[in-house]
Design an enzyme around this catalytic site. Structure first.
Site, PDB file in Angstrom:
ATOM      1  N   TYR A 144       0.982  -1.248   0.155  1.00 26.83           N
ATOM      2  CA  TYR A 144      -0.035   0.047   0.066  1.00 26.83           C
ATOM      3  C   TYR A 144       0.646   1.008  -0.127  1.00 26.83           C
ATOM      4  O   TYR A 144       0.461   2.199  -0.744  1.00 26.83           O
ATOM      5  CB  TYR A 144      -0.822   0.237   1.483  1.00 26.83           C
ATOM      6  CG  TYR A 144      -2.301  -0.500   0.919  1.00 26.83           C
ATOM      7  CD1 TYR A 144      -2.463  -2.040   0.751  1.00 26.83           C
ATOM      8  CD2 TYR A 144      -3.412   0.158   0.813  1.00 26.83           C
ATOM      9  CE1 TYR A 144      -3.369  -2.604   0.804  1.00 26.83           C
ATOM     10  CE2 TYR A 144      -4.630  -0.450   0.700  1.00 26.83           C
ATOM     11  CZ  TYR A 144      -4.514  -2.022   0.599  1.00 26.83           C
ATOM     12  OH  TYR A 144      -5.777  -2.517   0.065  1.00 26.83           O
ATOM     13  N   LYS A 194       2.446 -15.112   3.891  1.00 28.28           N
ATOM     14  CA  LYS A 194       2.782 -16.112   2.561  1.00 28.28           C
ATOM     15  C   LYS A 194       4.128 -16.258   2.788  1.00 28.28           C
ATOM     16  O   LYS A 194       5.208 -16.064   1.906  1.00 28.28           O
ATOM     17  CB  LYS A 194       2.464 -15.278   1.238  1.00 28.28           C
ATOM     18  CG  LYS A 194       2.464 -15.982   0.163  1.00 28.28           C
ATOM     19  CD  LYS A 194       1.446 -17.180   0.216  1.00 28.28           C
ATOM     20  CE  LYS A 194       1.686 -18.151  -1.046  1.00 28.28           C
ATOM     21  NZ  LYS A 194       0.987 -19.220  -1.193  1.00 28.28           N
ATOM     22  N   ASP A 226      -3.360 -18.251   1.437  1.00 27.51           N
ATOM     23  CA  ASP A 226      -4.257 -19.078   0.741  1.00 27.51           C
ATOM     24  C   ASP A 226      -5.218 -19.871   1.347  1.00 27.51           C
ATOM     25  O   ASP A 226      -6.401 -20.027   1.470  1.00 27.51           O
ATOM     26  CB  ASP A 226      -3.423 -19.668  -0.549  1.00 27.51           C
ATOM     27  CG  ASP A 226      -2.508 -20.305  -0.179  1.00 27.51           C
ATOM     28  OD1 ASP A 226      -1.962 -20.247   1.050  1.00 27.51           O
ATOM     29  OD2 ASP A 226      -1.642 -20.727  -0.962  1.00 27.51           O
ATOM     30  N   ASP A 250      -7.126  -6.781   3.881  1.00 33.41           N
ATOM     31  CA  ASP A 250      -7.997  -5.909   3.053  1.00 33.41           C
ATOM     32  C   ASP A 250      -8.782  -7.168   2.281  1.00 33.41           C
ATOM     33  O   ASP A 250     -10.011  -6.991   2.437  1.00 33.41           O
ATOM     34  CB  ASP A 250      -7.395  -5.181   1.834  1.00 33.41           C
ATOM     35  CG  ASP A 250      -8.388  -4.526   0.953  1.00 33.41           C
ATOM     36  OD1 ASP A 250      -9.271  -4.195   1.656  1.00 33.41           O
ATOM     37  OD2 ASP A 250      -8.220  -4.600  -0.194  1.00 33.41           O
ATOM     38  N   ASP A 254     -13.050  -8.577   3.642  1.00 25.39           N
ATOM     39  CA  ASP A 254     -13.960  -8.495   2.777  1.00 25.39           C
ATOM     40  C   ASP A 254     -14.690  -9.821   2.550  1.00 25.39           C
ATOM     41  O   ASP A 254     -15.757 -10.162   2.584  1.00 25.39           O
ATOM     42  CB  ASP A 254     -13.524  -8.333   1.411  1.00 25.39           C
ATOM     43  CG  ASP A 254     -14.000  -6.650   1.388  1.00 25.39           C
ATOM     44  OD1 ASP A 254     -13.931  -5.972   2.340  1.00 25.39           O
ATOM     45  OD2 ASP A 254     -14.073  -6.255   0.103  1.00 25.39           O
TER      46      ASP A 254
HETATM   47  C1  IPM Z   1     -10.757  -0.762   2.933  1.00 25.25           C
HETATM   48  C2  IPM Z   1     -10.661  -0.254   1.665  1.00 25.25           C
HETATM   49  C3  IPM Z   1      -9.687   0.378   0.989  1.00 25.25           C
HETATM   50  C4  IPM Z   1      -8.432  -0.243   1.456  1.00 25.25           C
HETATM   51  C5  IPM Z   1      -9.695   1.151  -0.303  1.00 25.25           C
HETATM   52  C6  IPM Z   1     -10.813   2.265  -0.309  1.00 25.25           C
HETATM   53  C7  IPM Z   1      -8.372   2.052  -0.432  1.00 25.25           C
HETATM   54  O1  IPM Z   1     -10.994  -1.372   0.586  1.00 25.25           O
HETATM   55  O2  IPM Z   1     -10.686  -0.245   3.874  1.00 25.25           O
HETATM   56  O3  IPM Z   1     -10.728  -2.002   3.233  1.00 25.25           O
HETATM   57  O4  IPM Z   1      -7.982  -1.147   0.289  1.00 25.25           O
HETATM   58  O5  IPM Z   1      -7.762  -0.178   2.372  1.00 25.25           O
HETATM   59 MG    MG Z   2     -11.026  -3.282   1.454  1.00 26.05          MG
END
Ligand code: IPM
Ligand code: MG
Length: 374
Positions: A144, A194, A226, A250, A254
């Protein structure tokens, strides 16, 4: 307690759900005898309209003079991403805030409430084992904030690189947070990397193991990313605290966010080493339903609970909010995103209706128990 909070409602459903979260904050102040003052500041597309930037200096300075930041959501309609108002809006707002305030740890708790099991895409017998995971994602390292470069290689081929970098202090800092959190929970840390491929992950694994020596009461398990992605859908009950780097965090958070069934139920906290924090629902601005009054306010309300717990050490107050939310959901109150078709016992409510019920429960709580919700 007397605290000052910067309120950055942002775009889309942000302002609507923030309004409800602030009602809950006022109710807590009144019930428990605190003073919470707020200053609103612009961020995202809302800031761009006035300042032509997604994170204006004025907003940063309001945040700097506050004790915590309550964040709504940023971003534009899906089809309008080339409009300068919306282009890179999320990254510009969120990544700059993380960097400006050195937020190095992201807390993302993921829990499945038994009454909402029908929203979970996994089989009932898997979910019945219980899902209560605290993800801790490092926020300032990895690819990042490493060098990003796009160039023409010597053979004329367009090439791009994003450099992954971690130093041992960054890793040790979040590892300490993970072990301390596990001590207050079920005593297990899963560190995800990893390390069979990446040097940055080999260092990650080595440093986490060193930190673990100071916490003999916590079990440490290393897991490759993974495999972890697979385990999250195969048997999420095995996880207590999961600690990982920025990019893996990240993606995994999700994946795990679908377990409770709606992003409208999840809150997250980004903290720096001094304990200053930003609280945001990871769900996004949901422009498609903005202005309809139907957004689920639960995530933003749970952000208030996280703020009270992590920034102000008000555990009883945080638990009061969490149990008021849980009771409301158990009673069958549902915004559209969490409704079940064909279910008779649910009460479909709008944004305000949901928070009204949560507020009623909050006011009725007499002796809040902190046992079940920390
Ligand atoms: C999160 C989002 C951010 C990230 C984006 C919007 C830059 O996906 O907070 O998870 O990747 O960290
Ligand atoms: Mg995210």
């Amino acid at each position: 307690m007397d605290k000052h909070i910067a309120v950055l409602a942002g775009d889309g459903i942000g302002p609507e759900v923030m309004e409800q979260a602030l009602r809950v904050l006022s109710a807590i102040a009144e019930k428990f005898g605190h003073r919470f003052s707020t200053t609103t500041a612009l961020v995202g597309g809302a800031a761009y309209d006035k300042y032509e930037t997604h994170l204006p200096e004025e907003t940063k300075s309001i945040c700097r003079s506050s004790d915590a930041i309550l964040f709504g959501s940023v971003g534009g309609p899906v089809g309008d991403m080339n409009n300068p108002k919306w282009k890179n809006c999320e990254a510009n707002s969120i990544l700059s805030l993380r960097k400006t305030f050195s937020f190095n740890v992201n807390y993302r708790p993921v829990k499945v409430i038994p009454e909402l099991e029908y929203l979970c895409p996994l089989k009932k017998e898997v979910i019945e084992r219980g899902v209560d995971i605290l993800f801790l994602r490092e926020l300032l390292g990895d690819c990042y904030f490493g060098e990003h470069r796009t160039f023409n290689a010597e053979n004329g081929v367009r090439t791009a690189t994003d450099l992954i970098t971690y130093d041992e202090e960054q890793i040790a800092s979040i590892a300490e947070v993970a072990f301390r959190a596990a001590q207050k929970r079920r005593g297990k840390v899963t560190s995800v990397d990893k390390a069979n491929v990446l040097d940055a992950s080999k260092l990650w694994r080595a440093v986490v193991r060193e930190v673990a020596l100071g916490y003999p009461d916590v079990t440490l398990e290393d897991m490759l990313v993974d495999n972890c992605a697979m385990q999250i859908v195969r048997d999420p009950s095995q996880f207590d605290v999961v600690v990982t780097g920025n990019m893996f965090g990240d993606i995994l958070t999700d994946a795990a966010a679908v377990l409770p069934g709606s992003l409208g139920l999840l809150a997250s906290a980004s903290m720096n080493r001094e304990g200053f924090g930003l609280y945001e629902p990871p769900g996004g601005s949901a422009q498609d339903i903005a202005g309809t009054g139907t957004a689920n306010p639960v995530a933003q309300i749970l952000c208030v609970a996280l703020m009270l717990r992590h920034s102000f050490a008000l555990e009883t107050e945080a638990c009061a909010i969490e149990s008021a939310v849980e009771t409301t959901l158990k009673e069958g109150y549902r915004t559209r995103d969490i409704a079940r078709s064909g279910e008779d016992n649910q009460k479909i409510v709008d944004t305000r209706g949901m928070s009204e019920r949560i507020l009623e429960h909050l006011l009725a709580i007499t002796v809040p128990s902190t046992a079940a919700c920390s």
